[in-house]
Structure formats: structure tokens, C-alpha cells
Design a protein around this motif. Structure first.
Motif, PDB file in Angstrom:
ATOM      1  N   GLN A 117       0.841  -1.194   0.000  1.00 11.26           N
ATOM      2  CA  GLN A 117       0.000   0.000   0.000  1.00 11.26           C
ATOM      3  C   GLN A 117       0.881   1.251   0.000  1.00 11.26           C
ATOM      4  OE1 GLN A 117      -3.315  -0.213  -0.108  1.00 11.26           O
ATOM      5  NE2 GLN A 117      -3.652   1.996  -0.167  1.00 11.26           N
ATOM      6  N   GLY A 118       0.570   2.196  -0.889  1.00 10.87           N
ATOM      7  CA  GLY A 118       1.339   3.435  -0.951  1.00 10.87           C
ATOM      8  C   GLY A 118       2.669   3.291  -1.656  1.00 10.87           C
ATOM      9  N   PHE A 119       2.810   2.259  -2.494  1.00 11.34           N
ATOM     10  CA  PHE A 119       4.092   2.019  -3.173  1.00 11.34           C
ATOM     11  C   PHE A 119       4.530   3.218  -4.007  1.00 11.34           C
ATOM     12  CE2 PHE A 119       5.788   0.841  -7.393  1.00 11.34           C
ATOM     13  CZ  PHE A 119       7.078   0.519  -7.019  1.00 11.34           C
ATOM     14  N   ALA A 120       3.636   3.749  -4.843  1.00  6.28           N
ATOM     15  CA  ALA A 120       4.019   4.835  -5.743  1.00  6.28           C
ATOM     16  C   ALA A 120       4.441   6.070  -4.960  1.00  6.28           C
ATOM     17  CB  ALA A 120       2.857   5.169  -6.685  1.00  6.28           C
ATOM     18  N   GLU A 121       3.684   6.430  -3.934  1.00  4.52           N
ATOM     19  CA  GLU A 121       4.020   7.607  -3.135  1.00  4.52           C
ATOM     20  C   GLU A 121       5.362   7.433  -2.435  1.00  4.52           C
ATOM     21  OE1 GLU A 121       1.235   5.943  -3.059  1.00  4.52           O
ATOM     22  OE2 GLU A 121      -0.212   7.360  -3.931  1.00  4.52           O
ATOM     23  N   ARG A 122       5.586   6.249  -1.898  1.00  6.96           N
ATOM     24  CA  ARG A 122       6.852   5.986  -1.205  1.00  6.96           C
ATOM     25  C   ARG A 122       8.022   6.014  -2.196  1.00  6.96           C
ATOM     26  NH1 ARG A 122       5.226   1.930   0.965  1.00  6.96           N
ATOM     27  NH2 ARG A 122       4.636   2.795   2.985  1.00  6.96           N
ATOM     28  N   GLU A 123       7.787   5.508  -3.392  1.00  9.89           N
ATOM     29  CA  GLU A 123       8.854   5.488  -4.397  1.00  9.89           C
ATOM     30  C   GLU A 123       9.219   6.908  -4.833  1.00  9.89           C
ATOM     31  OE1 GLU A 123      11.433   2.701  -6.176  1.00  9.89           O
ATOM     32  OE2 GLU A 123       9.804   2.451  -4.723  1.00  9.89           O
ATOM     33  N   LEU A 124       8.210   7.739  -5.026  1.00  9.51           N
ATOM     34  CA  LEU A 124       8.472   9.129  -5.428  1.00  9.51           C
ATOM     35  C   LEU A 124       9.201   9.888  -4.327  1.00  9.51           C
ATOM     36  CD1 LEU A 124       5.086   9.934  -7.207  1.00  9.51           C
ATOM     37  CD2 LEU A 124       7.328   9.665  -8.277  1.00  9.51           C
ATOM     38  N   ALA A 125       8.856   9.617  -3.068  1.00  4.46           N
ATOM     39  CA  ALA A 125       9.549  10.269  -1.957  1.00  4.46           C
ATOM     40  C   ALA A 125      11.006   9.827  -1.903  1.00  4.46           C
ATOM     41  CB  ALA A 125       8.843   9.941  -0.647  1.00  4.46           C
ATOM     42  N   MET A 126      11.255   8.557  -2.187  1.00  3.36           N
ATOM     43  CA  MET A 126      12.623   8.046  -2.177  1.00  3.36           C
ATOM     44  C   MET A 126      13.435   8.654  -3.316  1.00  3.36           C
ATOM     45  SD  MET A 126      13.755   4.078  -1.645  1.00  3.36           S
ATOM     46  CE  MET A 126      12.918   3.483  -3.103  1.00  3.36           C
ATOM     47  N   ILE A 127      12.813   8.835  -4.471  1.00  2.83           N
ATOM     48  CA  ILE A 127      13.485   9.468  -5.605  1.00  2.83           C
ATOM     49  C   ILE A 127      13.881  10.895  -5.245  1.00  2.83           C
ATOM     50  CG2 ILE A 127      13.218  10.259  -7.987  1.00  2.83           C
ATOM     51  CD1 ILE A 127      11.301   7.859  -8.383  1.00  2.83           C
ATOM     52  N   ALA A 128      12.963  11.608  -4.624  1.00  5.77           N
ATOM     53  CA  ALA A 128      13.238  12.995  -4.230  1.00  5.77           C
ATOM     54  C   ALA A 128      14.367  13.050  -3.205  1.00  5.77           C
ATOM     55  CB  ALA A 128      11.969  13.636  -3.680  1.00  5.77           C
ATOM     56  N   ALA A 129      14.361  12.125  -2.249  1.00 10.98           N
ATOM     57  CA  ALA A 129      15.394  12.120  -1.212  1.00 10.98           C
ATOM     58  C   ALA A 129      16.773  11.827  -1.782  1.00 10.98           C
ATOM     59  CB  ALA A 129      15.037  11.101  -0.137  1.00 10.98           C
ATOM     60  N   SER A 130      16.826  11.055  -2.853  1.00 13.23           N
ATOM     61  CA  SER A 130      18.118  10.694  -3.448  1.00 13.23           C
ATOM     62  C   SER A 130      18.685  11.785  -4.348  1.00 13.23           C
ATOM     63  CB  SER A 130      17.961   9.413  -4.267  1.00 13.23           C
ATOM     64  OG  SER A 130      17.220   9.667  -5.452  1.00 13.23           O
ATOM     65  N   ALA A 131      17.831  12.740  -4.756  1.00 15.60           N
ATOM     66  CA  ALA A 131      18.221  13.826  -5.662  1.00 15.60           C
ATOM     67  C   ALA A 131      18.510  13.330  -7.067  1.00 15.60           C
ATOM     68  CB  ALA A 131      19.424  14.606  -5.109  1.00 15.60           C
ATOM     69  N   PHE A 132      18.037  12.124  -7.403  1.00 13.10           N
ATOM     70  CA  PHE A 132      18.202  11.638  -8.769  1.00 13.10           C
ATOM     71  C   PHE A 132      17.022  12.098  -9.612  1.00 13.10           C
ATOM     72  CE2 PHE A 132      18.032   8.425 -12.190  1.00 13.10           C
ATOM     73  CZ  PHE A 132      19.345   8.505 -12.641  1.00 13.10           C
ATOM     74  N   ASP A 133      17.316  12.459 -10.853  1.00 15.35           N
ATOM     75  CA  ASP A 133      16.296  12.970 -11.764  1.00 15.35           C
ATOM     76  C   ASP A 133      15.337  11.844 -12.163  1.00 15.35           C
ATOM     77  OD1 ASP A 133      14.763  14.148 -13.702  1.00 15.35           O
ATOM     78  OD2 ASP A 133      16.435  14.726 -14.990  1.00 15.35           O
ATOM     79  N   ALA A 134      14.048  12.003 -11.803  1.00  8.15           N
ATOM     80  CA  ALA A 134      13.065  10.958 -12.090  1.00  8.15           C
ATOM     81  C   ALA A 134      12.925  10.682 -13.581  1.00  8.15           C
ATOM     82  CB  ALA A 134      11.707  11.340 -11.506  1.00  8.15           C
ATOM     83  N   SER A 135      13.182  11.658 -14.414  1.00 11.11           N
ATOM     84  CA  SER A 135      13.024  11.467 -15.857  1.00 11.11           C
ATOM     85  C   SER A 135      14.121  10.579 -16.441  1.00 11.11           C
ATOM     86  CB  SER A 135      13.035  12.820 -16.571  1.00 11.11           C
ATOM     87  OG  SER A 135      14.304  13.450 -16.452  1.00 11.11           O
ATOM     88  N   ARG A 136      15.151  10.276 -15.650  1.00 10.67           N
ATOM     89  CA  ARG A 136      16.222   9.382 -16.102  1.00 10.67           C
ATOM     90  C   ARG A 136      16.125   7.998 -15.461  1.00 10.67           C
ATOM     91  NH1 ARG A 136      21.072  12.651 -14.055  1.00 10.67           N
ATOM     92  NH2 ARG A 136      22.249  10.799 -14.728  1.00 10.67           N
ATOM     93  N   LEU A 137      15.000   7.724 -14.807  1.00 11.74           N
ATOM     94  CA  LEU A 137      14.842   6.487 -14.053  1.00 11.74           C
ATOM     95  C   LEU A 137      13.881   5.532 -14.761  1.00 11.74           C
ATOM     96  CD1 LEU A 137      15.469   4.953 -11.385  1.00 11.74           C
ATOM     97  CD2 LEU A 137      13.416   6.020 -10.429  1.00 11.74           C
ATOM     98  N   THR A 138      14.254   4.228 -14.790  1.00 10.49           N
ATOM     99  CA  THR A 138      13.381   3.171 -15.287  1.00 10.49           C
ATOM    100  C   THR A 138      13.211   2.129 -14.196  1.00 10.49           C
ATOM    101  OG1 THR A 138      14.133   3.452 -17.577  1.00 10.49           O
ATOM    102  CG2 THR A 138      13.066   1.363 -17.024  1.00 10.49           C
TER     103      THR A 138
ATOM    104  N   GLU B 165       3.691  10.005 -14.506  1.00 10.02           N
ATOM    105  CA  GLU B 165       3.423  11.448 -14.485  1.00 10.02           C
ATOM    106  C   GLU B 165       4.632  12.214 -13.967  1.00 10.02           C
ATOM    107  OE1 GLU B 165      -0.043  12.188 -12.218  1.00 10.02           O
ATOM    108  OE2 GLU B 165      -1.418  11.244 -13.650  1.00 10.02           O
ATOM    109  N   ALA B 166       5.409  11.583 -13.085  1.00 12.33           N
ATOM    110  CA  ALA B 166       6.621  12.216 -12.549  1.00 12.33           C
ATOM    111  C   ALA B 166       7.822  12.027 -13.468  1.00 12.33           C
ATOM    112  CB  ALA B 166       6.933  11.640 -11.170  1.00 12.33           C
ATOM    113  N   GLY B 167       7.629  11.313 -14.593  1.00 12.72           N
ATOM    114  CA  GLY B 167       8.711  11.139 -15.557  1.00 12.72           C
ATOM    115  C   GLY B 167       9.386   9.788 -15.519  1.00 12.72           C
ATOM    116  N   VAL B 168       9.000   8.904 -14.574  1.00 12.59           N
ATOM    117  CA  VAL B 168       9.617   7.586 -14.455  1.00 12.59           C
ATOM    118  C   VAL B 168       9.129   6.680 -15.589  1.00 12.59           C
ATOM    119  CG1 VAL B 168       9.883   5.538 -12.996  1.00 12.59           C
ATOM    120  CG2 VAL B 168       9.788   7.813 -11.954  1.00 12.59           C
ATOM    121  N   CYS B 169      10.042   5.921 -16.193  1.00 14.28           N
ATOM    122  CA  CYS B 169       9.673   4.949 -17.225  1.00 14.28           C
ATOM    123  C   CYS B 169       9.491   3.567 -16.593  1.00 14.28           C
ATOM    124  CB  CYS B 169      10.749   4.878 -18.313  1.00 14.28           C
ATOM    125  SG  CYS B 169      10.822   6.349 -19.365  1.00 14.28           S
ATOM    126  N   ILE B 170       8.653   2.753 -17.231  1.00 13.10           N
ATOM    127  CA  ILE B 170       8.331   1.421 -16.723  1.00 13.10           C
ATOM    128  C   ILE B 170       8.715   0.383 -17.763  1.00 13.10           C
ATOM    129  CG2 ILE B 170       6.543  -0.077 -15.785  1.00 13.10           C
ATOM    130  CD1 ILE B 170       7.059   2.412 -14.103  1.00 13.10           C
TER     131      ILE B 170
END
Length: 538
Positions: free
Chosen positions: A384-405, A429-434
Motif C-alpha cells: 500500500q502506498g508504493f508509488a508515493e513511497r517510491e516518489l519520496a525516495m526518488i526525491a530524497a536521493s536527488a536523482f532525476d526521475a526522468s532518467r529512471l526506469t 506522471e513524474a517522468g519515471v519509465c516502466i
């Protein structure tokens, strides 16, 4: 007692029996008898013979998994053409028409081999018994079997195959001695099978770790008579039971190796009732995963990815390794199997993704456009809350979400398509590829490709490996790439090991690739320098 090195005199007449739809004619039976072979009255035999010459459209039968000796195939030229990719278990073949002298020579060579093998088997039993009695602890044994040796012999010739076997034997002798502290017995058996034995206090985890390392060492590229080859292997493991005879131990290992060869998901298999992908390590090792995360013993390696058409480096996939203080390096397969038993999979998976993004956030300047691929488990996706937790982790790492798969297997996606689609939507929507990982090895229904918001399909290494085989394998890959293009998806091929595979992928329109051909997994600093050099050369 005979000296262990004395293998000059054969101890018995080897046996033979026929398998498959074709029955050997009187001429073949007479030739076998004249060469010193006796027809087996029981099920097993030293030599298996498959005679398809009088069989129209005869399929090659499956060689029994318990048989580790030579297998002689007799067929005509048309049948041989259909078997150009090799057949599992076949070690020798004669293509008709051939003369009596050719058959006599082939049988004489097999007779000499089996005569020596009989003494070698007797000596092997003596050596195993002496090893078990002379050391302190339990006898640990593993049987390693190379895959696709028949295909290599058929493609390049038996001479190249022999050189490859000698190179693998040298690797195993050297590295098994090093990993076991110098006390390992390493013996090459018939074909591409190798026995390794060692006496030590009982340690299933350590023995499995050694087996996984040896399989990785076997898979490293080698040069054989001017050909660049990469072999793969399976392994069966066992710990001798109290007072167990060597023959019983070897029988267990042989059965375990046969099972491992049939199951691509378990390259290492225990040959006993505790057989499991995870070693029987108990509560202690499972709990150590938490402490390993805290001590940063679980490290991240990066395997580079490249554009097929231009060869330019485009990014990397992050892979996990556990640098255990006692057992050394433990690969991702065993690591996640142990974590799954302890219900720590999500904790471990999140830790790996966060560390990878933190390290990749240093990819700036000339490295600023490189992409990062991370693996997500079914447990992650179901939380539960996987997407929200993943986006928070991306932000904390300072890695550009648009370069993440984010890569997920079909088995993780299919059980709940609606939930997976909703969670992917917010990530995209945040730029992450799947990406769908290991595509083509899971579900037969392709409905999910239409219902999920995807960007990439990743071809499993088994599909890439078979590109050089039968035309049917090439057609399957071609169809998958064409389907992906129609759905506006990019295709990544993993496990690319040869220029021939890369050329085939280029012809079929594959977009990206990774594999030993251009770069193995490496530590963050090494990868960063590797990428700088690659970009600087372009």
C-alpha cells in the motif's frame, strides 16, 4: 591396493543399449560387440546409442538425466541438417553414409574412453572415501555440468570443445582450491561434468555461495582456438550423510544435476530433501540481512547499457551483491531467496534502490544523460502506498526521475493489472519509465501490454542466447520486437555475449542491449570512469 594414478588397464567390458525409435541393425550390433561392448541387460549402460538412419522424420529421444556417459547418434545428412544447433546429451555422432572403418574407429575411441573411465570411477570412489576419512568435518560435494557443449562441438568442432573444456577445468581447479582454502578435490568426469569435493564443518550456506561463484567464473568469456565462447553451467550440491558410500553420494548428485538442468530458475540445486533455492541457513543468516543493510555490506553494482545501432552508452542497470564477512560475495539470487524466507524482501529491495539512486545522483556533467534501471519486486508493487513511497525516495536521493526506469517481471504485474496500472500512472506522471523485465518467460497472455502504461520490454537473456540457434528462435525475437514497435515500446536485450547476437539484434531493430560483450557489472566508481571513457571516445 592399486595406485590411484594407474588407469592403464580396463577393468571391465563396457555396456551399451539403444534408446529412441530406431533399432540398431545386425551390422551395428556386431560392430559394437567386436569393439568390446556388451549389450546391457538392465536399464542403464555405459554407452547409449541412437540410430535414426532407418527412421523417417524421427525425433531425437531425450537422453536419460541419470546417464552421464557418452551418447552416440547415427543419422543421415538430412537429419543432421535439422540438428545443426546441437542436441542435449549427444556427445558423438556419425552421419551416413559412412564406411565400416569409420564406425570401427569411432567405437574403438569410445571403448578406450570408457575403459579408462571405468578405472577413473573406481579411483574416484577411493579418493572420495579417503578425503572423507582424512579430514575433520563433513564431506561437501558438488557436481557442475556445462550446458550446450553439444552445440559448441557441432558448430565449431570437437577440437574447439576440448580446448574449452580444458580451460574450464583449469578455472575450476584454481578457483575451487582458492575458495575452499586449498583442500578441494576437483575432477573432470565424462563430457562437461566436474566433481568438486571438500571436507569442512557442515556449512550449507558457504557451500552454495562457493557454487554460485564457480558458476559465475565458468560463465566468464574464454578464447578457444580463435573463437570467443561463453559457457553456462548448472550445479548440484550435497553433504555426505554419515557412513554414506561414494556411489550413493554420486548418484544423488547426478539426479540433482539432472533436475537443475531442467529448471532454468534454479541453476544451483541441493540434491537432498532440503533442496531449495535458498540455503538452509536458519534464523541467524536471515537476521543478518538487517545488520548487513546497516553495515552497508550489501553493495550495488552497475551493468552498462548501450544503443544497438550506434553503440553509445545510454545508462546502467543496478544489481545487488552481499559482501558477507564470513561467506564472501553472495549473488542477488541467493540474497533475495534468504530475504524472502525472513520476510525482508521489501526492506532489502528499497535499500538497494535507494543506494543505487544516491550513487547515480553523482552522474553529472558528461554523465548527466545516463539512465538508471532498478528492479522492483512483486512485494514492492503489492505494498500500500508504493508509488508515493517510491516518489519520496526518488526525491530524497536527488536523482532525476526522468532518467529512471523501474523494471518489473511479468509475474509481478499480471496478478492485479488494475492496481499495477494505477500505480504506474502516478510514477509516469513524474517522468519515471516502466519496463517489463524477463519478457517472454512468463505469461502467455499479452493482454497486459495493452492495459498497462509501459515504456520498455526487456528480452530475457535466454531468448538472446538462442539467437544463434534455430531459425525459430530468431523468428520469436523478431515477432516480439515487431509487436513492441507496434505498441510504441522500446526493446532492451540482456545477456548479449557475442558480436553475432548483437548483429542479429541490430537486423531485427532492437533498441538497446547489455551483456558481457561490452561490459560486466561493476562498482559505482569503476562504472563512472568506464562511462566517461566511453563517452569521451565518441
Amino acid at each position: 591396493m592399486r595406485k590411484l594414478t594407474n588407469i592403464a588397464e580396463p577393468r571391465h567390458r563396457p555396456s551399451w543399449r539403444s534408446i529412441g525409435p530406431g533399432l540398431p541393425g545386425p551390422g551395428l550390433e556386431a560392430a559394437l560387440h567386436a569393439a568390446g561392448f556388451d549389450l546391457s541387460a538392465a536399464g542403464g549402460a555405459d554407452l547409449m546409442v541412437i540410430d535414426l538412419r532407418a527412421v523417417a522424420n524421427g525425433a531425437v529421444p531425450t537422453v536419460p538425466g541419470s546417464h552421464s556417459g557418452p551418447v552416440l547418434l547415427l543419422c543421415d545428412a538430412g537429419q543432421a541438417a535439422g540438428l545443426a544447433g546441437g542436441v542435449a546429451g549427444i556427445t558423438h555422432s556419425l552421419v551416413a553414409p559412412f564406411g565400416e572403418e569409420a564406425l570401427e574407429l569411432q567405437l574403438a575411441l569410445l571403448r578406450d574412453q570408457l575403459g579408462n573411465d571405468a578405472d577413473l570411477t573406481h579411483n574416484l570412489h577411493l579418493r572420495l572415501a579417503a578425503l572423507a576419512q582424512g579430514g575433520q568435518g563433513r564431506l561437501h560435494a558438488m557436481l557442475i555440468g556445462l550446458r550446450r557443449m553439444s552445440a559448441i562441438n557441432a558448430t565449431y568442432g570437437a577440437g574447439v570443445g576440448d580446448v574449452a573444456l580444458e580451460a574450464i577445468e583449469q578455472r575450476l581447479v584454481r578457483n575451487s582450491a582458492r575458495l575452499s582454502g586449498g583442500g578441494a578435490l576437483t575432477v573432470r568426469l565424462s563430457g562437461g561434468d566436474f566433481l568438486i569435493a571438500h571436507v569442512a564443518p557442515e556449512d550449507r550456506v558457504g557451500w552454495q555461495v562457493i557454487a554460485e561463484r564457480l558458476l559465475r567464473i565458468v560463465s566468464e568469456p574464454l578464447e578457444a582456438a580463435g573463437h570467443r565462447l561463453r559457457l553456462t553451467a548448472r550445479a548440484a550440491l550435497a553433504i555426505a550423510r554419515p557412513d554414506e558410500a561414494p556411489l550413493s553420494l554420486l548418484d544423488r548428485l547426478s539426479a540433482g544435476l539432472a533436475a537443475a538442468r531442467e529448471n532454468a530458475a534454479e541453476p544451483v540445486r541441493w540434491a537432498d530433501r532440503q533442496a531449495d533455492n535458498a540455503p538452509d541457513s536458519g534464523y541467524r543468516l536471515e537476521q543478518e540481512i538487517v545488520h548487513a543493510i546497516e553495515r552497508n555490506e550489501i553493495t550495488v553494482l552497475f551493468q552498462p547499457q548501450f544503443a544497438v545501432e550506434s553503440g553509445a552508452i545510454t545508462g546502467a542497470e543496478a544489481l545487488a551483491r552481499w559482501q558477507h564477512p564470513q561467506h564472501g560475495e553472495i549473488g542477488a539470487g541467493t540474497l533475495f531467496a534468504i530475504a524472502d524466507k525472513a520476510d525482508f524482501t521489501r526492506l532489502l529491495s528499497r535499500h538497494i534502490r535507494l543506494r543505487a539512486m544516491e550513487q547515480a545522483s553523482a552522474w553529472t556533467g558528461v554523465l548527466g544523460k545516463l539512465r538508471l534501471s532498478l528492479n522492483v519486486t512483486a512485494e514492492d508493487l503489492g505494498e500500500q502506498g508504493f508509488a508515493e513511497r517510491e516518489l519520496a525516495m526518488i526525491a530524497a536521493s536527488a536523482f532525476d526521475a526522468s532518467r529512471l526506469t523501474l523494471e518489473m517481471t511479468e509475474s509481478a504485474l499480471v496478478p492485479d493489472l488494475k492496481r499495477a496500472a494505477a500505480r504506474f500512472a502516478s510514477l509516469r506522471e513524474a517522468g519515471v519509465c516502466i519496463a517489463v523485465d524477463d519478457f517472454g518467460t512468463g505469461y502467455s497472455s499479452l493482454l497486459y501490454l495493452k492495459r498497462l502504461p509501459l515504456d520498455y520490454l526487456k528480452l530475457d537473456h535466454a531468448m538472446t542466447r538462442d539467437l544463434g540457434g534455430a531459425e525459430a528462435d530468431r523468428i520469436i525475437v523478431r515477432s516480439i520486437i515487431a509487436m513492441a514497435k507496434a505498441l510504441d515500446l522500446k526493446v532492451i536485450a540482456e545477456g548479449v555475449e557475442s558480436e553475432a547476437q548483437l548483429a542479429a539484434l541490430r537486423e531485427e531493430g532492437c533498441d538497446y542491449f547489455q551483456g558481457f560483450l561490452r561490459g560486466k557489472a561493476m562498482e559505482a566508481e569503476v562504472f563512472a570512469q568506464f562511462a566517461r571513457d566511453a563517452l569521451g571516445q565518441r
